[in-house]
Design a protein around this motif. Structure first.
Motif, PDB file in Angstrom:
ATOM      1  N   PHE A  68       0.829  -1.219   0.000  1.00 41.99           N
ATOM      2  CA  PHE A  68       0.000   0.000   0.000  1.00 41.99           C
ATOM      3  C   PHE A  68       0.860   1.265   0.000  1.00 41.99           C
ATOM      4  O   PHE A  68       2.047   1.229   0.341  1.00 41.99           O
ATOM      5  CB  PHE A  68      -0.952   0.026   1.217  1.00 41.99           C
ATOM      6  N   ALA A  69       0.234   2.363  -0.380  1.00 43.92           N
ATOM      7  CA  ALA A  69       0.862   3.681  -0.238  1.00 43.92           C
ATOM      8  C   ALA A  69      -0.248   4.687  -0.006  1.00 43.92           C
ATOM      9  O   ALA A  69      -1.366   4.522  -0.499  1.00 43.92           O
ATOM     10  CB  ALA A  69       1.650   4.038  -1.489  1.00 43.92           C
ATOM     11  N   GLU A  70       0.071   5.732   0.786  1.00 41.72           N
ATOM     12  CA  GLU A  70      -0.919   6.790   1.028  1.00 41.72           C
ATOM     13  C   GLU A  70      -0.343   8.138   0.616  1.00 41.72           C
ATOM     14  O   GLU A  70       0.827   8.438   0.897  1.00 41.72           O
ATOM     15  CB  GLU A  70      -1.323   6.823   2.509  1.00 41.72           C
ATOM     16  N   TRP A  71      -1.181   8.924  -0.007  1.00 40.97           N
ATOM     17  CA  TRP A  71      -0.779  10.239  -0.503  1.00 40.97           C
ATOM     18  C   TRP A  71      -1.765  11.280  -0.011  1.00 40.97           C
ATOM     19  O   TRP A  71      -2.961  11.022   0.105  1.00 40.97           O
ATOM     20  CB  TRP A  71      -0.784  10.242  -2.042  1.00 40.97           C
ATOM     21  N   HIS A  72      -1.227  12.468   0.235  1.00 43.16           N
ATOM     22  CA  HIS A  72      -2.096  13.570   0.660  1.00 43.16           C
ATOM     23  C   HIS A  72      -1.755  14.801  -0.171  1.00 43.16           C
ATOM     24  O   HIS A  72      -0.590  15.207  -0.241  1.00 43.16           O
ATOM     25  CB  HIS A  72      -1.891  13.869   2.150  1.00 43.16           C
ATOM     26  N   ASP A  73      -2.762  15.376  -0.770  1.00 40.67           N
ATOM     27  CA  ASP A  73      -2.545  16.600  -1.545  1.00 40.67           C
ATOM     28  C   ASP A  73      -3.179  17.760  -0.784  1.00 40.67           C
ATOM     29  O   ASP A  73      -4.407  17.867  -0.717  1.00 40.67           O
ATOM     30  CB  ASP A  73      -3.179  16.451  -2.935  1.00 40.67           C
ATOM     31  N   PRO A  74      -2.358  18.648  -0.222  1.00 43.89           N
ATOM     32  CA  PRO A  74      -2.914  19.726   0.600  1.00 43.89           C
ATOM     33  C   PRO A  74      -3.629  20.804  -0.214  1.00 43.89           C
ATOM     34  O   PRO A  74      -4.355  21.623   0.359  1.00 43.89           O
ATOM     35  CB  PRO A  74      -1.674  20.316   1.280  1.00 43.89           C
ATOM     36  N   TRP A  75      -3.413  20.827  -1.528  1.00 52.44           N
ATOM     37  CA  TRP A  75      -4.008  21.900  -2.344  1.00 52.44           C
ATOM     38  C   TRP A  75      -5.380  21.468  -2.836  1.00 52.44           C
ATOM     39  O   TRP A  75      -5.496  20.467  -3.528  1.00 52.44           O
ATOM     40  CB  TRP A  75      -3.105  22.234  -3.540  1.00 52.44           C
ATOM     41  N   PRO A  76      -6.418  22.237  -2.496  1.00 48.41           N
ATOM     42  CA  PRO A  76      -7.747  21.873  -2.991  1.00 48.41           C
ATOM     43  C   PRO A  76      -7.720  21.814  -4.514  1.00 48.41           C
ATOM     44  O   PRO A  76      -7.139  22.690  -5.156  1.00 48.41           O
ATOM     45  CB  PRO A  76      -8.644  23.016  -2.509  1.00 48.41           C
TER      46      PRO A  76
END
Ligand code: B3K
Ligand code: ZN
Length: 849
Positions: A166-174
């Protein structure tokens, strides 16, 4: 098939979505035929909306379960999406759907290419991934978890966690859903880093299939150059700690600017001297820049709705044009852009597919990713800059970025920024966004007592749905030359706002030669009955490189027309003019190569149609060949020297200077081939150590009916390289003689390497056929029939690419009754195909008018 009764969408119907989204969490359990997508979306009522029913887009999805605030619900599901009763206040939507990436041959949404998963969501592909308000004005912060055994799992933003499977990603820019991306595969990265002007250390990766690692170095350099350029010129820095690019073989478009995870058609990212031409290098550099520049013009500031597409595309094309000019040559880039605009955008503007830069309605938005939205859209930015001046342009752009960062904006917002920053009223300028068609500007002049006057008259022909056109603001850059070639009046911008308008210049000693529309200062057709002498004079003396080149182009057009209609040989003034430019070593070789290039056969067809003739593509083909032979004979004494002077020694470098030498050498080789039966070209082919030289030699041979051995040798050498094989397919069709082109294309479709589901390979044969004017328009209609057969075959699998390629028929009304009738039959046959996609259906209906 999306829907039996396709719907037209109107700009005038825009209304905000009734909810806003605070966060989106997606989990993907990847599996080729049964990928599960679990979504958790926090909605709350949109204070800017008057309310409405809760609708989520969704197509080709199997809904497994849905919950609101943890309670199971049963929404009403159609083939377009779902509706559901929801609470008055904020709520959490949860859904699980199943999708089939392997069966997704449309290449929209999540699909598979050579065992890797990838996505393409612009414009409306996200609705094939999960239920969602798939519209660009709904922006949200995404967190994504990807579960798969594949080694590389990527999504937007920064990586936040990863472990076995698995991998998790977060994009802070709406962001809107169209900028979502996911990639999973057995990929390898070539990496580098860039430190932004704000001190952020950004990891850069280009991910490719094992075996392609050797073709990433140029892309990384281009990426770093783009990042630096956007800081230096627009003050824009990158805003995440990582920037990933992935190369994909099966891709409908050129590339895609997904936030932090750009996805590229492998043809537009993989580069090596042995397999890529100079043109490929230039294009790759420009597309990398374009997608990178979208991070600000497109992603940080996006479009409110798809009618505003030019807001991001026109501006971003303009920015990539500026970048290429700075990296290479402004003069050459401007000429290349004008050639493209005239060949393809003017043609679109002049036919049944004409539409404004900001269209007012569409059935399928993918049909509006056009040369008009992109390239004419970029011209509008260039005109604005010319009208307000460089300093005010910079002030307006700074204001645009500060005022609209985080917004989904409109053309009105864009123009308001310019009005506020400069105090200008842009009401009339806005017509450029609303009126389709290319303005024609007729010019006459007079001279009396030292006063020289230019009289202009503008007129735009009716286009579908727009009978009446109002005058537009046209910045016309003009300079005047003295009869001795010196400059009488330096370039100034005349601002034309009326239907007819005159401008005077005083204090002139003698009647000057006018140099009008310098730098191609507006996307218009200049109509001036000038003499061959005036054109030859400007070709020899104009200090504006664009107009110097254009004078030669106008001469060539006249000459070609006279050859076709009267069988007249090319006049000496023209041939001597070419010789003088070719001999002038003070001129950039790339520029000289452009002066030597002839208008395309399609251009000549349009020139003839404009002059009231019925163009015969076969006659045009022979006229072009006759002119090439005549030019070759006239220049024969200097050709060997220029050829020799422009051979580049040492290891290949794609830089502009070396590429310019090769461009001139190969332009000259095309003429030499007309004199020596291909001996020099064969020699160049045998000695070539890079693709530019190899391909140019092969194309000279094929264009003169030779090269069978080299075609075979090329195949033997390159059969394992899919991108080079695309060139092999394309070159044979592009250079086939008129009566053989359809047969050549047909034979190639039977080749073991012809994979019609791969858009690049399909385009290599059928894009080349459509571009072989005399071959496509062969009198027996074989070209039309073959293309129609294959578009009908492609449409159910890949409607987007099929629809785009029907534009090959857009010029049908230009030709004689026989060809018109045959094209109509072909179009009718496509249009009546059972189950035809709305995409292709819309195109056929518009083309038939
Ligand atoms: N924005 C994409 C184009 C997407 C095409 C969708 N049919 C690439 C670009 O213009 O940068
Ligand atoms: Zn773009």
């Amino acid at each position: 098939m999306k829907d039996a009764t396709p719907q037209t969408i109107y700009l005038a119907d825009y209304a905000p979505y009734p909810w806003v989204i605070d966060s989106v969490a997606l989990t993907f359990r990847l599996s080729p035929n049964g990928t599960r997508v679990i979504s958790k979306i926090a909605f709350r009522p949109n204070p800017a909306s008057a309310g409405g029913e809760f609708f989520l887009h969704g197509e080709h999805l199997r809904l497994i379960s849905a919950k609101i605030d943890g309670v199971a619900v049963t929404p009403d599901v159609t083939d377009k999406g779902l509706t559901c009763a929801v609470p008055d206040g904020p709520f959490l939507w949860e859904a699980e759907v199943e999708i089939d990436p392997e069966a997704n041959t449309a290449l929209e949404g999540l699909y598979m290419s050579n065992g890797m998963y990838c996505t393409q969501c612009e414009a409306e592909g996200f609705r094939r991934i999960t239920y969602y308000p798939d519209r660009p004005d709904v922006m949200a912060v995404f967190t994504v978890r990807v579960e798969s055994d594949l080694p590389v799992l990527l999504s937007n933003g920064d990586p936040v966690a990863q472990g076995a499977g698995f991998a998790e990603w977060h994009d802070p820019w709406p962001k809107p859903a169209y900028l979502f991306a996911l990639v999973a595969g057995d990929l390898v990265a070539t990496s580098d880093s860039f430190t932004t002007m704000e001190g952020r250390e950004v990891a850069l990766n280009i991910w490719v299939r094992p075996g392609d690692e050797g073709k990433c170095a140029f892309g990384l350099e281009a990426l770093k150059a783009s990042m630096k350029w956007d800081e230096d010129v627009y003050g824009r820095a990158y805003d995440l700690d990582i920037f990933n690019i992935v190369a994909v073989d099966d891709f409908n478009a050129g590339a895609m600017e997904n936030k932090g995870l750009n996805i590229f058609n492998s043809a537009l990212i993989l580069a090596s001297p042995a397999t890529s031409t100079d043109r490929d290098f230039e294009r790759i550099e420009a597309v990398i820049a374009h997608e990178y520049f979208h991070n600000w013009t497109g992603n940080r500031i996006t479009c409110r709705d798809w009618f505003q597409l030019c807001l991001k595309e026109g501006l971003t094309v303009f920015r990539d044009q500026q970048f290429t000019g700075d990296m290479r040559s402004h003069a050459v880039k401007r000429i290349e852009d004008a050639i493209l605009l005239r060949a393809r955008q003017f043609r679109e503007d002049n036919g049944p597919l004409a539409h404004p830069v900001r269209p007012e309605s569409f059935i399928e938005i993918n049909n509006f990713y056009t040369i008009t939205v992109y390239e004419k859209g970029a011209e509008l930015i260039g005109m604005l800059k010319r009208l307000v001046g460089d300093a005010d342009y910079t002030r307006a752009l700074d204001l645009y970025f500060s005022r609209h960062d985080g917004d989904a904006a409109t053309i009105e917002d864009w123009l308001a920024v310019f009005e506020d920053a400069t105090g200008r009223d842009l009401t009339q300028f806005k017509r450029w966004y609303a009126q389709a068609g290319t303005p024609r500007v007729a010019v006459t002049d007079d001279f009396k007592d030292g006063v020289y006057t230019l009289h202009f008259e503008q007129k735009t022909n009716p286009t579908p749905g727009q009978d009446e056109k109002l005058p537009q603001v046209i910045p016309i850059a003009v300079g005047l030359l003295n009869p001795d070639g010196s400059e009488a009046v330096a370039t100034r911008i005349l601002e034309m706002t009326e239907a007819t308008q005159s401008f005077t210049f005083t204090g002139l000693a003698a009647r000057p030669f006018p140099s009008i529309l310098r730098g191609f200062s507006a996307p218009v057709i200049l109509e001036r009955d000038s003499s061959m002498d005036e054109r030859a004079f400007l070709l020899a003396h104009d200090t504006d490189p664009f107009n110097k080149w254009d004078a030669g182009r106008a001469l060539a057009r006249d000459v070609m027309q006279a050859i076709v209609t009267q069988g007249a040989p090319a006049p000496r003034a023209y041939l001597d003019g070419l010789a003088a430019v070719l001999r002038d070593d003070s001129l950039d070789p790339a520029f000289r190569a452009l002066v030597l290039s002839l208008p395309s056969e399609d251009d000549t067809a349009q020139t003839l149609a404009d002059a009231g003739h019925t163009p015969d593509p076969t006659a045009i083909y022979h006229a072009h060949e006759a002119l090439r032979v005549q030019i070759a004979q006239h220049l024969q004494d200097i050709l060997p020297r220029i050829y020799a002077q422009n051979q580049v020694d040492g290891p290949y470098s794609p830089d502009a200077a070396a590429a310019g030498n090769r461009a001139l050498g190969n332009a000259v080789l095309a003429f030499i081939t007309r004199l020596d039966g291909g001996a020099q070209a064969a020699q160049q082919y045998a000695a070539a150590d890079n693709m530019t030289q190899q391909l140019a030699a092969l194309s000279c041979l094929l264009a003169t009916g030779k090269g069978d051995d080299q075609v075979q040798a090329f195949y033997d050498q390159w059969q394992a390289d899919r991108l080079v094989m695309d060139k092999w397919f394309a070159l044979q069709v592009a250079n086939a003689a008129p009566e053989q082109a359809a047969q050549t294309a047909r034979t190639l479709t039977q080749h073991a390497l012809f994979d019609w589901r791969n858009p690049n390979r399909f385009r290599s044969v059928f894009g080349a056929l459509a571009g072989n004017t005399a071959g496509f328009h062969a009198a027996d209609g074989a070209g039309y029939d073959l293309l129609a057969d294959w578009l009908i075959k492609l449409d159910p699998a890949n409607p987007q690419t099929a629809a785009r390629m029907t534009a090959a028929f857009e010029t049908w009304r230009r030709f004689g009754p026989d060809r018109q009738a045959r094209m109509r039959v072909a179009l009718d046959r496509i249009g009546k195909t059972k189950g035809l996609s709305p995409d292709t259906g819309e195109m056929v209906a518009r083309i038939l008018g």
